[in-house]
Design an enzyme around this catalytic site. Structure first.
Site, PDB file in Angstrom:
ATOM      1  N   CYS A   1      51.960  37.019  47.041  1.00 24.20           N
ATOM      2  CA  CYS A   1      52.014  35.648  47.556  1.00 24.20           C
ATOM      3  C   CYS A   1      52.924  35.656  48.774  1.00 24.20           C
ATOM      4  O   CYS A   1      54.130  35.888  48.647  1.00 24.20           O
ATOM      5  CB  CYS A   1      52.532  34.686  46.494  1.00 24.20           C
ATOM      6  SG  CYS A   1      52.728  32.985  47.097  1.00 24.20           S
TER       7      CYS A   1
ATOM      8  N   ASN B   1      45.815  40.840  47.442  1.00 25.16           N
ATOM      9  CA  ASN B   1      44.969  39.990  46.614  1.00 25.16           C
ATOM     10  C   ASN B   1      43.718  39.656  47.434  1.00 25.16           C
ATOM     11  O   ASN B   1      43.731  39.701  48.661  1.00 25.16           O
ATOM     12  CB  ASN B   1      45.708  38.721  46.165  1.00 25.16           C
ATOM     13  CG  ASN B   1      46.331  37.951  47.314  1.00 25.16           C
ATOM     14  OD1 ASN B   1      46.267  38.363  48.467  1.00 25.16           O
ATOM     15  ND2 ASN B   1      46.943  36.826  47.019  1.00 25.16           N
TER      16      ASN B   1
ATOM     17  N   HIS C   1      40.569  37.978  49.393  1.00 26.43           N
ATOM     18  CA  HIS C   1      40.290  36.779  50.183  1.00 26.43           C
ATOM     19  C   HIS C   1      38.867  36.830  50.717  1.00 26.43           C
ATOM     20  O   HIS C   1      38.419  37.867  51.219  1.00 26.43           O
ATOM     21  CB  HIS C   1      41.270  36.653  51.355  1.00 26.43           C
ATOM     22  CG  HIS C   1      42.675  36.394  50.921  1.00 26.43           C
ATOM     23  ND1 HIS C   1      43.153  35.124  50.692  1.00 26.43           N
ATOM     24  CD2 HIS C   1      43.692  37.229  50.641  1.00 26.43           C
ATOM     25  CE1 HIS C   1      44.415  35.197  50.292  1.00 26.43           C
ATOM     26  NE2 HIS C   1      44.760  36.470  50.253  1.00 26.43           N
TER      27      HIS C   1
ATOM     28  N   ASN D   1      40.458  34.310  46.366  1.00 30.45           N
ATOM     29  CA  ASN D   1      40.911  33.175  47.158  1.00 30.45           C
ATOM     30  C   ASN D   1      39.813  32.860  48.173  1.00 30.45           C
ATOM     31  O   ASN D   1      39.217  33.783  48.750  1.00 30.45           O
ATOM     32  CB  ASN D   1      42.205  33.523  47.894  1.00 30.45           C
ATOM     33  CG  ASN D   1      43.336  33.850  46.939  1.00 30.45           C
ATOM     34  OD1 ASN D   1      43.984  32.967  46.403  1.00 30.45           O
ATOM     35  ND2 ASN D   1      43.574  35.133  46.723  1.00 30.45           N
TER      36      ASN D   1
ATOM     37  N   GLU E   1      43.111  28.554  46.334  1.00 29.53           N
ATOM     38  CA  GLU E   1      43.743  29.747  45.795  1.00 29.53           C
ATOM     39  C   GLU E   1      43.259  30.060  44.388  1.00 29.53           C
ATOM     40  O   GLU E   1      43.167  29.165  43.538  1.00 29.53           O
ATOM     41  CB  GLU E   1      45.266  29.604  45.797  1.00 29.53           C
ATOM     42  CG  GLU E   1      45.875  29.672  47.181  1.00 29.53           C
ATOM     43  CD  GLU E   1      47.357  30.011  47.144  1.00 29.53           C
ATOM     44  OE1 GLU E   1      47.726  30.963  46.417  1.00 29.53           O
ATOM     45  OE2 GLU E   1      48.137  29.327  47.827  1.00 29.53           O
TER      46      GLU E   1
ATOM     47  N   CYS F   1      48.954  29.094  52.386  1.00 30.34           N
ATOM     48  CA  CYS F   1      48.774  30.358  51.671  1.00 30.34           C
ATOM     49  C   CYS F   1      49.100  31.478  52.646  1.00 30.34           C
ATOM     50  O   CYS F   1      48.389  31.664  53.646  1.00 30.34           O
ATOM     51  CB  CYS F   1      47.350  30.489  51.145  1.00 30.34           C
ATOM     52  SG  CYS F   1      47.011  32.076  50.342  1.00 30.34           S
TER      53      CYS F   1
ATOM     54  N   GLY G   1      46.570  34.306  52.631  1.00 34.33           N
ATOM     55  CA  GLY G   1      45.349  33.744  53.193  1.00 34.33           C
ATOM     56  C   GLY G   1      45.419  33.625  54.700  1.00 34.33           C
ATOM     57  O   GLY G   1      44.438  33.890  55.412  1.00 34.33           O
TER      58      GLY G   1
END
Length: 304
Positions: A75, A177, A179, A224, A241, A250, A253
Protein backbone atom coordinates in the site's frame (compact mmCIF):
# COMPACT_ATOMS: atom_id res chain seq x y z
CA UNK A 1 -9.41 -5.03 25.22
CA UNK A 2 -8.37 -1.39 24.86
CA UNK A 3 -6.24 -0.22 21.91
CA UNK A 4 -4.57 3.15 21.43
CA UNK A 5 -4.50 4.26 17.80
CA UNK A 6 -3.55 7.12 15.51
CA UNK A 7 -5.73 7.96 12.51
CA UNK A 8 -3.44 8.80 9.56
CA UNK A 9 -4.17 9.39 5.90
CA UNK A 10 -2.44 9.91 2.59
CA UNK A 11 -4.65 12.16 0.45
CA UNK A 12 -7.74 10.80 2.20
CA UNK A 13 -6.73 7.13 1.92
CA UNK A 14 -7.08 6.59 5.67
CA UNK A 15 -5.77 4.07 8.17
CA UNK A 16 -6.14 3.09 11.80
CA UNK A 17 -2.48 2.83 12.84
CA UNK A 18 -1.60 0.75 15.89
CA UNK A 19 1.76 0.61 17.67
CA UNK A 20 3.12 -2.93 17.66
CA UNK A 21 6.76 -1.93 18.04
CA UNK A 22 7.00 -2.71 21.76
CA UNK A 23 4.86 -5.81 21.97
CA UNK A 24 2.68 -8.13 19.93
CA UNK A 25 -0.68 -6.64 18.90
CA UNK A 26 -2.98 -9.09 17.17
CA UNK A 27 -6.19 -8.01 15.47
CA UNK A 28 -8.31 -10.61 13.71
CA UNK A 29 -10.34 -10.00 10.52
CA UNK A 30 -13.58 -9.42 12.43
CA UNK A 31 -11.91 -6.80 14.60
CA UNK A 32 -10.43 -5.11 11.55
CA UNK A 33 -13.85 -4.92 9.91
CA UNK A 34 -15.26 -3.42 13.12
CA UNK A 35 -12.47 -0.84 13.42
CA UNK A 36 -12.87 0.21 9.77
CA UNK A 37 -16.67 0.52 9.92
CA UNK A 38 -17.46 4.20 9.33
CA UNK A 39 -20.75 4.03 11.23
CA UNK A 40 -20.04 1.75 14.20
CA UNK A 41 -16.24 1.89 14.42
CA UNK A 42 -13.46 4.40 13.82
CA UNK A 43 -13.76 4.33 10.04
CA UNK A 44 -10.85 3.64 7.69
CA UNK A 45 -9.72 1.98 4.48
CA UNK A 46 -7.55 -0.41 6.47
CA UNK A 47 -5.61 -1.13 9.64
CA UNK A 48 -1.82 -0.85 9.90
CA UNK A 49 -0.03 -2.51 12.79
CA UNK A 50 3.52 -1.11 12.79
CA UNK A 51 5.83 -3.88 13.95
CA UNK A 52 9.59 -4.28 14.46
CA UNK A 53 11.54 -4.60 11.18
CA UNK A 54 11.97 -7.93 9.44
CA UNK A 55 15.28 -6.95 7.83
CA UNK A 56 18.44 -5.27 9.07
CA UNK A 57 18.64 -1.62 8.11
CA UNK A 58 14.85 -1.18 8.15
CA UNK A 59 13.01 0.97 10.69
CA UNK A 60 9.80 -1.02 10.94
CA UNK A 61 7.40 -3.41 9.24
CA UNK A 62 4.03 -2.35 7.83
CA UNK A 63 1.47 -5.07 8.60
CA UNK A 64 -1.45 -3.81 6.52
CA UNK A 65 -4.93 -5.35 6.59
CA UNK A 66 -7.71 -4.32 4.20
CA UNK A 67 -11.17 -3.28 5.32
CA UNK A 68 -12.54 -6.76 4.61
CA UNK A 69 -9.93 -8.37 6.86
CA UNK A 70 -7.67 -9.65 4.07
CA UNK A 71 -3.91 -9.11 4.24
CA UNK A 72 -2.45 -6.70 1.67
CA UNK A 73 1.01 -7.15 0.14
CA UNK A 74 1.53 -3.46 -0.48
CA UNK A 75 0.00 0.00 0.00
CA UNK A 76 1.78 3.13 -1.21
CA UNK A 77 -0.13 5.59 0.95
CA UNK A 78 0.22 3.18 3.83
CA UNK A 79 4.02 3.16 3.49
CA UNK A 80 4.13 6.95 3.80
CA UNK A 81 1.82 6.82 6.83
CA UNK A 82 3.93 4.07 8.40
CA UNK A 83 7.01 6.25 7.91
CA UNK A 84 5.17 9.18 9.49
CA UNK A 85 4.29 7.04 12.50
CA UNK A 86 7.91 5.91 12.94
CA UNK A 87 9.23 9.48 12.73
CA UNK A 88 6.52 11.23 14.72
CA UNK A 89 6.61 8.64 17.53
CA UNK A 90 10.38 8.88 17.84
CA UNK A 91 11.33 5.45 16.51
CA UNK A 92 13.35 7.24 13.81
CA UNK A 93 15.36 10.43 14.28
CA UNK A 94 13.54 13.15 12.31
CA UNK A 95 16.88 14.66 11.28
CA UNK A 96 17.85 11.50 9.34
CA UNK A 97 15.70 12.43 6.36
CA UNK A 98 15.45 8.84 5.20
CA UNK A 99 14.38 5.39 6.35
CA UNK A 100 13.29 1.99 5.03
CA UNK A 101 9.95 0.29 5.67
CA UNK A 102 9.55 -3.47 5.38
CA UNK A 103 6.41 -4.73 3.62
CA UNK A 104 5.14 -8.07 2.35
CA UNK A 105 6.24 -6.88 -1.11
CA UNK A 106 9.78 -6.18 0.12
CA UNK A 107 11.79 -3.22 1.41
CA UNK A 108 10.64 0.30 0.54
CA UNK A 109 13.33 2.99 1.05
CA UNK A 110 12.16 6.59 1.25
CA UNK A 111 13.28 10.17 1.83
CA UNK A 112 11.12 12.46 3.92
CA UNK A 113 10.58 16.11 4.83
CA UNK A 114 9.65 17.32 8.30
CA UNK A 115 8.06 20.37 9.89
CA UNK A 116 8.59 20.94 13.64
CA UNK A 117 9.84 17.38 13.93
CA UNK A 118 6.84 15.78 12.22
CA UNK A 119 6.96 14.05 8.82
CA UNK A 120 4.93 15.94 6.21
CA UNK A 121 5.91 14.43 2.85
CA UNK A 122 7.85 11.44 1.57
CA UNK A 123 9.30 10.14 -1.68
CA UNK A 124 9.10 6.37 -1.70
CA UNK A 125 11.09 4.01 -3.91
CA UNK A 126 8.26 1.65 -4.77
CA UNK A 127 10.48 -0.83 -6.59
CA UNK A 128 10.17 -2.07 -10.15
CA UNK A 129 6.81 -2.77 -11.77
CA UNK A 130 5.96 -6.39 -12.56
CA UNK A 131 4.70 -7.17 -16.06
CA UNK A 132 4.78 -10.98 -16.35
CA UNK A 133 1.09 -12.03 -16.56
CA UNK A 134 1.70 -15.01 -14.26
CA UNK A 135 3.19 -12.73 -11.61
CA UNK A 136 0.71 -9.84 -11.87
CA UNK A 137 -1.30 -12.23 -11.79
CA UNK A 138 -3.72 -12.10 -14.71
CA UNK A 139 -4.97 -14.69 -17.19
CA UNK A 140 -3.99 -12.88 -20.38
CA UNK A 141 -3.94 -14.45 -23.86
CA UNK A 142 -0.78 -13.88 -25.89
CA UNK A 143 -2.52 -11.48 -28.29
CA UNK A 144 -3.10 -9.05 -25.41
CA UNK A 145 0.66 -8.79 -24.75
CA UNK A 146 2.68 -6.08 -26.53
CA UNK A 147 6.30 -4.91 -26.62
CA UNK A 148 7.28 -1.34 -25.80
CA UNK A 149 10.18 -0.59 -28.14
CA UNK A 150 11.80 2.25 -26.19
CA UNK A 151 11.98 0.50 -22.83
CA UNK A 152 12.15 -3.06 -24.11
CA UNK A 153 9.21 -3.98 -21.87
CA UNK A 154 6.74 -6.73 -22.70
CA UNK A 155 3.43 -6.14 -20.92
CA UNK A 156 -0.29 -6.85 -20.97
CA UNK A 157 -1.49 -3.85 -22.94
CA UNK A 158 -4.89 -4.78 -24.38
CA UNK A 159 -6.70 -7.37 -22.29
CA UNK A 160 -10.31 -7.53 -23.49
CA UNK A 161 -12.83 -8.31 -20.75
CA UNK A 162 -16.57 -8.70 -21.28
CA UNK A 163 -18.94 -7.10 -18.78
CA UNK A 164 -22.76 -6.81 -18.57
CA UNK A 165 -22.43 -3.23 -19.87
CA UNK A 166 -19.68 -3.23 -22.49
CA UNK A 167 -16.28 -4.69 -23.36
CA UNK A 168 -13.41 -3.23 -21.33
CA UNK A 169 -9.75 -3.13 -22.38
CA UNK A 170 -7.21 -3.33 -19.56
CA UNK A 171 -3.50 -2.68 -19.22
CA UNK A 172 -2.27 -4.89 -16.36
CA UNK A 173 0.67 -4.15 -14.04
CA UNK A 174 1.68 -5.21 -10.54
CA UNK A 175 3.31 -2.89 -8.01
CA UNK A 176 3.51 -5.66 -5.44
CA UNK A 177 -0.25 -5.96 -5.81
CA UNK A 178 -2.25 -6.34 -9.05
CA UNK A 179 -3.67 -3.40 -10.98
CA UNK A 180 -5.91 -3.34 -14.05
CA UNK A 181 -5.92 0.05 -15.78
CA UNK A 182 -8.89 1.09 -17.90
CA UNK A 183 -7.72 4.06 -19.96
CA UNK A 184 -10.90 5.77 -21.15
CA UNK A 185 -10.41 7.91 -24.25
CA UNK A 186 -14.08 8.57 -24.99
CA UNK A 187 -16.80 8.64 -22.36
CA UNK A 188 -19.54 9.38 -24.89
CA UNK A 189 -19.11 5.93 -26.45
CA UNK A 190 -19.82 4.18 -23.12
CA UNK A 191 -23.33 3.04 -22.10
CA UNK A 192 -25.50 5.41 -20.07
CA UNK A 193 -25.87 2.72 -17.39
CA UNK A 194 -22.25 3.27 -16.29
CA UNK A 195 -22.91 6.82 -15.14
CA UNK A 196 -24.88 8.75 -12.59
CA UNK A 197 -25.69 11.73 -14.77
CA UNK A 198 -23.30 13.37 -17.25
CA UNK A 199 -20.76 11.07 -18.88
CA UNK A 200 -17.61 12.02 -17.01
CA UNK A 201 -15.02 10.20 -14.92
CA UNK A 202 -16.42 11.86 -11.81
CA UNK A 203 -19.92 10.53 -12.53
CA UNK A 204 -18.96 6.90 -13.22
CA UNK A 205 -20.68 4.41 -10.92
CA UNK A 206 -17.43 2.67 -10.03
CA UNK A 207 -18.74 1.08 -6.83
CA UNK A 208 -20.93 -1.14 -8.98
CA UNK A 209 -18.58 -1.52 -11.94
CA UNK A 210 -15.47 -1.95 -9.81
CA UNK A 211 -17.04 -4.64 -7.64
CA UNK A 212 -17.82 -6.66 -10.78
CA UNK A 213 -14.42 -6.17 -12.41
CA UNK A 214 -12.38 -6.72 -9.22
CA UNK A 215 -13.58 -10.32 -9.02
CA UNK A 216 -13.59 -11.14 -12.74
CA UNK A 217 -12.34 -14.62 -13.57
CA UNK A 218 -9.27 -13.25 -15.39
CA UNK A 219 -7.91 -12.05 -12.02
CA UNK A 220 -6.98 -15.15 -10.02
CA UNK A 221 -6.23 -13.08 -6.89
CA UNK A 222 -8.73 -10.32 -7.68
CA UNK A 223 -7.37 -6.93 -8.77
CA UNK A 224 -7.38 -3.23 -8.03
CA UNK A 225 -9.27 -1.48 -10.84
CA UNK A 226 -8.17 1.95 -12.13
CA UNK A 227 -10.45 4.19 -14.19
CA UNK A 228 -8.13 6.64 -15.97
CA UNK A 229 -8.57 9.74 -18.12
CA UNK A 230 -5.76 11.80 -19.67
CA UNK A 231 -6.78 15.43 -19.21
CA UNK A 232 -4.57 18.51 -19.66
CA UNK A 233 -1.41 16.39 -19.48
CA UNK A 234 -2.42 14.83 -16.15
CA UNK A 235 -3.70 11.33 -15.47
CA UNK A 236 -6.99 11.70 -13.59
CA UNK A 237 -7.73 8.44 -11.81
CA UNK A 238 -10.35 6.81 -9.64
CA UNK A 239 -9.51 3.51 -7.96
CA UNK A 240 -11.64 0.62 -6.78
CA UNK A 241 -9.28 -1.11 -4.36
CA UNK A 242 -9.32 -4.87 -3.98
CA UNK A 243 -10.92 -5.77 -0.65
CA UNK A 244 -11.83 -2.16 0.14
CA UNK A 245 -13.91 -0.41 -2.54
CA UNK A 246 -13.32 3.08 -3.90
CA UNK A 247 -10.72 5.07 -1.97
CA UNK A 248 -9.82 8.75 -2.23
CA UNK A 249 -6.26 7.81 -3.21
CA UNK A 250 -4.18 4.72 -3.96
CA UNK A 251 -0.38 4.95 -4.01
CA UNK A 252 0.35 1.71 -5.84
CA UNK A 253 -2.54 2.50 -8.19
CA UNK A 254 -1.01 5.89 -9.01
CA UNK A 255 2.35 4.20 -9.68
CA UNK A 256 0.76 1.62 -11.97
CA UNK A 257 -1.19 4.39 -13.72
CA UNK A 258 1.99 6.39 -14.36
CA UNK A 259 3.84 3.37 -15.74
CA UNK A 260 0.87 2.28 -17.84
CA UNK A 261 0.40 5.81 -19.15
CA UNK A 262 4.01 5.85 -20.33
CA UNK A 263 3.91 2.38 -21.89
CA UNK A 264 0.73 3.22 -23.83
CA UNK A 265 2.19 6.48 -25.14
CA UNK A 266 -0.01 8.88 -23.20
CA UNK A 267 2.58 10.53 -20.92
CA UNK A 268 6.31 10.65 -20.22
CA UNK A 269 8.21 8.92 -17.44
CA UNK A 270 7.25 11.69 -14.99
CA UNK A 271 3.61 12.55 -14.49
CA UNK A 272 1.22 13.92 -11.89
CA UNK A 273 -1.61 11.52 -11.08
CA UNK A 274 -4.75 13.29 -9.85
CA UNK A 275 -6.92 11.30 -7.45
CA UNK A 276 -10.12 12.39 -5.66
CA UNK A 277 -8.07 13.12 -2.52
CA UNK A 278 -5.26 15.04 -4.20
CA UNK A 279 -2.18 14.58 -6.38
CA UNK A 280 0.79 12.20 -6.32
CA UNK A 281 3.98 12.76 -8.31
CA UNK A 282 5.07 9.59 -10.10
CA UNK A 283 8.39 8.94 -11.84
CA UNK A 284 9.38 5.72 -13.58
CA UNK A 285 13.15 6.10 -13.48
CA UNK A 286 15.53 4.95 -16.21
CA UNK A 287 16.86 2.46 -13.67
CA UNK A 288 13.48 0.75 -13.54
CA UNK A 289 12.22 1.77 -10.09
CA UNK A 290 9.06 3.81 -9.61
CA UNK A 291 9.23 6.80 -7.25
CA UNK A 292 6.12 8.23 -5.61
CA UNK A 293 5.97 11.56 -3.78
CA UNK A 294 3.09 12.65 -1.59
CA UNK A 295 2.00 13.77 1.89
CA UNK A 296 1.12 11.88 5.06
CA UNK A 297 -1.19 13.52 7.60
CA UNK A 298 -2.46 12.85 11.12
CA UNK A 299 -6.18 13.28 11.67
CA UNK A 300 -6.48 12.46 15.38
CA UNK A 301 -5.55 10.02 18.17
CA UNK A 302 -7.74 7.97 20.41
CA UNK A 303 -8.42 4.81 22.37
CA UNK A 304 -11.02 2.23 21.43
Amino acid sequence: MSIDFIKLHGLGNDFVVIDGMKGNVDVDPAQVRALCDRHFGIGADGVIVVQPPKNSGSAGYMHYINTDGSLAQMCGNGVRCTAKFLVDEGYVDASQGELTVDTLAGKRPLQFSVDTGKLTEATVNMGEPIFDPELVPVRAPQESVADHAESGTSFVRDLKVQTPWCDVTFTCISMGNPHALWFIDSFEELPDALFNGEKTLENMDIDRIGAYLESHEVFSEKSNIEFVELRDGLLHTRVFERGVGETLACGTGACATGVGGYLTGRVGREVDVVLPGGMLKIEWTEGGAVKMTGPATESYRGTI
